[in-house]
Design an enzyme around this catalytic site. Sequence first.
Site: not given
Length: 421
Positions: A258-260, A263
Amino acid sequence: MHICVLGQGYVGLPLAVRAAEAGHAVTGYEPDRARCEALAAGSSYVEDIGDGRLRAVLDSDAYYATSDPQDLKGFDIAVITVPTPLTDRAPDLSCVRDAGRVLAEWIEPGATVVLESTTHPGTTRDVLVPLLEEGSGLVAGRDFHVGFSPERIDPGNPDWRLENTPKIVAGLTEGCLERVKGFYDTVTEVTVPASGLEEAELAKVFENTYRHVNIALVNELSRMAHTLGVDVWHTLELAATKPFGFTRFLPGPGVGGHCLPIDPVYLSHHVKARHGQTFRLIELAQDINESQPDYVVRRLQDALSRRFRRSVHGARILALGAAYKPGTSDARQSPAVEVTDRLRQMGADVTVVDPYLPVAGGGCREIPFGATDADVTVGDFDAVVLLTPHGEFDLDRLAAEASYVLDTRGVMTAASHIERL
């Protein structure tokens, strides 16, 4: 205090349960009614929160899951932990806006609203605050408090959990910061005050940008090393012996979670849209990491052609792992799924095995390595691609029985029939 957590996913549910355990009365707001029903029944869909832990806070009446906005009434602290995805490769803050509009109706003087969702600098001040003020008729920083505290959840990490991971806290005013810090001091061991909202927002996206760029660097290094005939894994082991000035990152099939994959795009898109400047390193890293699944497929295609004189089309391929990281069922933005999708598009007969995702990849099933009573065994496949090295996989037996293995994570010993990425 009465705590409301909007969004009961990988970030929101652990926070809600932890706050309930700390003695607060917690309302978990989740618009997905099926999820609410599961939570009310004591069934957790988030691995970091076991069913027993969820049932304990339910039985104590400290936690209540709901999809009814009226249950938000009378909150002291409301925390927004909703997704901030990409839509058409651009930041999508619609869930944050929706949460802000829902909350605004129930804000009372003295209440506090905290955004945890990852986003670009300026979102809390320029996007969320106006919605809260418009819907409530109150003034942020004077009548109610607003803050930002970036989530640092690492799904499946047994060492660093919500309660012992340092928590950055920021407020619209000094009074807001004091209120936000006071809440998080009750659920986490260490809070780290930021000088402003934008600094905290930027810190979060930079943390993930740092990892994203360094992973892209070693992914490209692995490609160059393969071209040069150099063992990149041994090279990285050698470099890691330096006790200063070097942090070890490893190649892989791409980046997921859910990040890399998301974001850093928030940061680069915001800088370009607002100021017309290009964050070149982020865009380059994005290009490299997004193309890594294709590189894995090409390596497998080359191996089949070189070793067995056959194409991917019609080949029987066993893909081990569908989650984006070991020890978790989290398959969001997983490069493993991208690899198997591309192989199927090329006509390969792909079987996906992931003990954490029994239906992942459209037909995942458990295949006991070496079992004689199974419909198929490892030796029945033309090639195996190891994408996510779950601890449940017997790598020694895999090495003994497979005709060919492409190890994208460097966890197996290289051999004549085992290639590491």
